[in-house]
Structure formats: C-alpha cells, structure tokens
Motif scaffolding. Sequence first.
Motif, short mmCIF file in Angstrom:
data_model
loop_
_atom_site.label_atom_id
_atom_site.label_comp_id
_atom_site.label_asym_id
_atom_site.label_seq_id
_atom_site.Cartn_x
_atom_site.Cartn_y
_atom_site.Cartn_z
N VAL B 114 6.88 30.50 95.56
CA VAL B 114 7.77 31.04 96.60
C VAL B 114 9.22 30.97 96.12
CG1 VAL B 114 8.60 30.76 98.97
CG2 VAL B 114 6.17 30.48 98.46
N SER B 115 9.56 29.86 95.44
CA SER B 115 10.92 29.71 94.90
C SER B 115 11.21 30.80 93.88
CB SER B 115 11.08 28.34 94.23
OG SER B 115 10.70 27.33 95.12
N LEU B 116 10.20 31.12 93.10
CA LEU B 116 10.35 32.18 92.09
C LEU B 116 10.63 33.52 92.77
CD1 LEU B 116 9.92 32.91 89.00
CD2 LEU B 116 7.58 33.45 89.63
N LEU B 117 9.96 33.72 93.88
CA LEU B 117 10.12 34.96 94.64
C LEU B 117 11.53 35.06 95.24
CD1 LEU B 117 7.99 37.14 95.00
CD2 LEU B 117 7.45 36.21 97.23
N LEU B 118 12.09 33.92 95.61
CA LEU B 118 13.42 33.91 96.23
C LEU B 118 14.50 34.38 95.26
CD1 LEU B 118 13.43 30.64 98.37
CD2 LEU B 118 13.63 32.98 99.18
N ARG B 119 14.35 34.02 93.99
CA ARG B 119 15.32 34.49 92.98
C ARG B 119 14.53 35.05 91.80
NH1 ARG B 119 20.99 33.65 92.28
NH2 ARG B 119 20.55 34.69 90.33
N LEU B 120 14.08 36.27 91.99
CA LEU B 120 13.21 36.88 90.96
C LEU B 120 13.96 37.11 89.65
CD1 LEU B 120 11.08 39.75 92.52
CD2 LEU B 120 10.26 37.67 91.44
N PRO B 121 13.45 36.63 88.54
CA PRO B 121 14.04 36.99 87.25
C PRO B 121 13.86 38.50 87.03
CG PRO B 121 12.53 35.14 87.02
CD PRO B 121 12.34 35.68 88.38
N LYS B 122 14.81 39.09 86.31
CA LYS B 122 14.81 40.56 86.18
C LYS B 122 13.52 41.09 85.56
CE LYS B 122 19.63 41.79 86.21
NZ LYS B 122 20.84 41.88 85.40
N PHE B 123 13.03 40.40 84.53
CA PHE B 123 11.85 40.92 83.84
C PHE B 123 10.63 40.91 84.76
CE2 PHE B 123 11.06 36.44 83.09
CZ PHE B 123 9.68 36.35 82.99
N VAL B 124 10.59 39.97 85.72
CA VAL B 124 9.45 39.93 86.65
C VAL B 124 9.53 41.11 87.62
CG1 VAL B 124 8.25 38.57 88.42
CG2 VAL B 124 9.30 37.41 86.48
N SER B 125 10.75 41.39 88.15
CA SER B 125 10.88 42.51 89.09
C SER B 125 10.66 43.86 88.40
CB SER B 125 12.24 42.47 89.81
OG SER B 125 13.26 42.36 88.86
N LYS B 126 10.96 43.89 87.10
CA LYS B 126 10.69 45.13 86.35
C LYS B 126 9.18 45.30 86.16
CE LYS B 126 14.79 45.95 83.57
NZ LYS B 126 15.40 45.67 82.27
N LYS B 143 16.89 30.40 107.18
CA LYS B 143 16.12 29.21 107.58
C LYS B 143 14.96 28.97 106.61
CE LYS B 143 16.69 28.21 112.46
NZ LYS B 143 16.11 28.38 113.80
N LEU B 144 14.33 30.08 106.23
CA LEU B 144 13.19 29.98 105.32
C LEU B 144 13.64 29.45 103.94
CD1 LEU B 144 10.05 31.02 105.11
CD2 LEU B 144 11.10 32.66 103.57
N VAL B 145 14.77 29.97 103.47
CA VAL B 145 15.30 29.52 102.17
C VAL B 145 15.58 28.02 102.23
CG1 VAL B 145 17.15 29.79 100.48
CG2 VAL B 145 16.27 31.79 101.66
N LYS B 146 16.19 27.59 103.33
CA LYS B 146 16.49 26.15 103.49
C LYS B 146 15.19 25.33 103.50
CE LYS B 146 20.73 24.73 105.67
NZ LYS B 146 21.41 24.29 106.85
N SER B 147 14.18 25.86 104.21
CA SER B 147 12.89 25.14 104.28
C SER B 147 12.26 25.04 102.90
CB SER B 147 11.92 25.86 105.21
OG SER B 147 12.51 26.06 106.45
N VAL B 148 12.34 26.12 102.13
CA VAL B 148 11.80 26.08 100.76
C VAL B 148 12.57 25.04 99.94
CG1 VAL B 148 11.44 27.41 98.62
CG2 VAL B 148 10.96 28.46 100.83
N GLY B 149 13.88 24.97 100.16
CA GLY B 149 14.70 23.97 99.49
C GLY B 149 14.25 22.56 99.82
N ILE B 150 14.01 22.33 101.11
CA ILE B 150 13.56 20.99 101.55
C ILE B 150 12.19 20.68 100.95
CG2 ILE B 150 12.86 19.62 103.57
CD1 ILE B 150 15.07 21.16 105.13
N LEU B 151 11.29 21.67 100.99
CA LEU B 151 9.95 21.47 100.43
C LEU B 151 10.02 21.12 98.95
CD1 LEU B 151 7.52 24.19 101.86
CD2 LEU B 151 7.16 21.72 101.79
N ASN B 152 10.90 21.82 98.24
CA ASN B 152 11.09 21.53 96.82
C ASN B 152 11.54 20.08 96.61
OD1 ASN B 152 10.79 23.54 94.60
ND2 ASN B 152 11.82 24.84 96.06
N MET B 153 12.48 19.66 97.45
CA MET B 153 13.00 18.28 97.29
C MET B 153 11.93 17.24 97.62
SD MET B 153 17.00 18.36 98.37
CE MET B 153 17.07 19.46 99.76
#
Lengths: 183, 310
Positions: B114-126, B143-153
Amino acid sequence: MARYGMAIDTTKCVGCMDCVVACKTENNVPEGLNRDWIQTIVNGEFPNLTMEIRSERCNHCTNAPCVNCCPTGASHYDGGGIVLVHHDLCTGCKACIASCPYDARFINPEGYADKCTFCVHRVEEGKDPACISVCPTYCMTFGDLDDPNSEISKLVKSRNNHTVLPEAGTSPNIYYLIGGNNA
Amino acid sequence: MLEITNTRMNHLIDPSLHIWGWEIPVYLFAGGMVAGMMLILGFFFFKGREKEVDCVCTNLPLLSIIILSLGMFALFLDLEYKLHVFRFYTTFIITSPMSWGSWILILVYPVLAVSLLLRLPKFVSKLIPKLEQYSNKLKSNRKLVKSVGILNMVLGASLGIYTGVLLSTFQARPLWNSPILALLFLVSGLSVSAAFVHMIAKSVYERELLAKADNAFLVTELFVIFLFIIGMVTSTKIHQDAIALFLGGQYTAVFWIFVVLMGIIIPLIIQSLAISHKIKHTPLAPIFVIIGGLILRFVIVSAGQYSSWY
C-alpha cells in the motif's frame, strides 16, 4: 496422568556406553550422531577429587523450552509428558536446538530435529527404553514419577539425588542418584 | 578444578553450538533494516512528506520489499527441511517468538505494498498505468495516508523488536538472555536504516534530518550497549562468563573494533562534523554504520551460540 522419568544411579554407572550403543541400534540413529551420551565430571582439588559418571539424554522437561519456542507445534508433550517431535511438522529451523540448555537435540540428516524419545514405541508395549534394557550394572530405572508406589518414585524419595541444571528452570525429569540415603 | 568430559560429538552441536551460520545474522540484519525503514517511511507519511517531489518515500517501500525478501530468502536457506516452510503458516504458537515473527513478516508485505501505491515509482506506473489511478485515489485521502504511516511505524517497531526478542527468549544461551537485546536490535536497525536512507535521499532537508537522527540513534545504541554489558556483568555467574567473551574473551577485538569503534564512534564523529558544516556529507559514515550493524548481528549470533550453561 503419568509423568515418565528416569533415575540413574551414578554410583553404579561405569560409563561403558552400552546405553549409547543400544539407543543407536534400537532407533537407527544416523552415523556420527547420538541421542544419549556419557558425561564424566571430575570435581575438586587433588587428592580430594570426586568423579560422577552420567548417562545423559533429553531430560523430557516438564517446562520444556523446546516445546515453548517451536513455531509449528512440531515439538510437543506426548502421553506421560514425553517430549517428542512430529517429523512432518518440523521445518528444521533449529530454534528448539538453541533453546535446549542440555544440547540434547540435533538435526537428523533427513532434516528434522531429533532427540531421545524414551523409546516411546517400547514404553507403549510395556517395555523399558532400550538403554535401560541393556545396562549391565542395572543403574537405570524408568517409570512414572507421579505414582508414589513406582520403583522410580521410591528411589527418588529414598536416595540423595540431583537433576542437571535445575537452575535453568526447565524441571527436568531425569534424576541422578548419588551416594547416601535421604534423611 | 571442574573437568567435564563428554562422549557426544553431534554435528553442529559439539564442541560448542554452531547451528546458525551466516543466514540468521543476514536475516536479522535485513529485518532490522526494514524495520527502521518502515519507521522512517511511516514518520514521513504521517508528516505529509509524500507530497514532496523529492521525498525518499518513493524508493523506500520497494527497497524494503526487496531487502526483506532477501532476508527471508536467507532464512529459508537456513531451514533444514525446506519443503516444510509452509508449516509456519498452518498454526500460531503464542509462546514462540519465531511464530510471532513469521506472522509479523506476512503483515509487513501488504502494508509495504500500500505504501508503494501511495508513492508509485515512475517505472512501476509506466509498467502498469492503471495503478496511477488507484494511487491518486489513495493519496487524496489524507486520513488514509496517515493511517498507513501509523501502520508502518507500528509494524516497523514490532519487526525491529522481534529480531531481538527472537534471541533473548533462548534462556539456554546466556549471552542472548537479556531483555535489552530487543532494544539494542531495534536501535541498531534504526541507525542502519537512517544511514542507508541518508545515502539514497535526494532532498537536502531529509539528508540533514536523517544524519541528525542517525547520530541520535548511534548515541542511544552506545548507551544501550553499555546497559547490555552492565546488565550481564551484574547478573549471574553464567551471564558474567558469557559477557566475558566481549571483555577479554575471543570476541573482544571484533566487537569493540568493528561494532563499537567502526560502526558507531567513527561515523558519529564524521556525521557530527558534517552536521556542523565543518566537512561535507560523505557516504563513508553511513557505510561504516551499515557494516557495523551487520557485524553486530554476526557477533551476537555467533557469541551467543558459544555461550552456554556449562
């Protein structure tokens, strides 16, 4: 519920290794590996030395760390508290080997953790474990420690004895009988 | 005099335990590093840095997945019965840290995805253009981004602590038998990951921040090592004998030279000078921290197996 254990009379054991050979033969233990072994402990200052010869194996602990740490449930307590390994559940992660203060386990060449089983297949037939059945000095006794009338309970009650590394908190079920009777 | 003679000579057990070779330290290192990277990534998501163009969040999820997978592959190589690897996931044993770890590792992957999806590297989106749409949808929900951040931590901290707990619960090995080991591995994972992310970060702000954070982690690590040693020295005889391996025993040189001096003190000095702008930032300090973190795992795993109750 039974609690199987062993009492080994160190004043009779001569370290002949018959028990070691019997175990290997009975259980087809692979070459170069042993489920039981002889440990000789010499203590003191010359000329006041003491020597204890012990036939050692898995202590089938009541609080076995190998059972607690096993991630797949392969290490388990079987009937009578005998600690066994389900070969088909074992991943060979070796956590149980690291957790045993007695270093009683090893990896069988087939990939699973291996150790003494108290010859459970013989015990189920009402026989003694192979190591006991061949002992030439009759120094070993197998039985139910929870039965106050069993021979082993009487020996543990009447004779001075000790277990190995009781301070590790594993509650081992192999008792080593030493000289003298309990007061 | 106490002389013990043993007729046993089992493979990997005698004369001293050596069941775990390079695979386990590499796995613990990779796990600790990814734990630290997840904590950093989670912090950046929580702070909203994923909106910045040059944020390192673009690289961290994919790198974490790769590093963790390499670590898990090392763990797989260590298994003696490899075909039974699936057995880890047919049960959950509450008393087994390894069982906890197996399930934590499985939880880590979807969060990193999910974190990868939040900031997709260019080659993946291509490669998969459709992902861009999902990514935009996710990003728009703060809110979702924050929750993913908390989950990561949370998962990062769990993973980092687990790598230490795994060893510290083995009471049979006195050197590992310290609750401080979990903290040591967590802090070491943080310092290694901060050093690594510092090296790959493009943003000057992030580089400065991570260099400062790394210094804080390194100082904390020194303090935790001090606590670990004091705890052992003031414990029972077997623990004193175990820590003697680092205090004059056979692991003394490798521990103090490669872990403490090269892995902590020298990079701490270099980074302090860089932060105060007396010298330029150099990859030397992060590389030393990373190598020191790896050697720490090797030393602890090896010396721990050497220590015993006898």
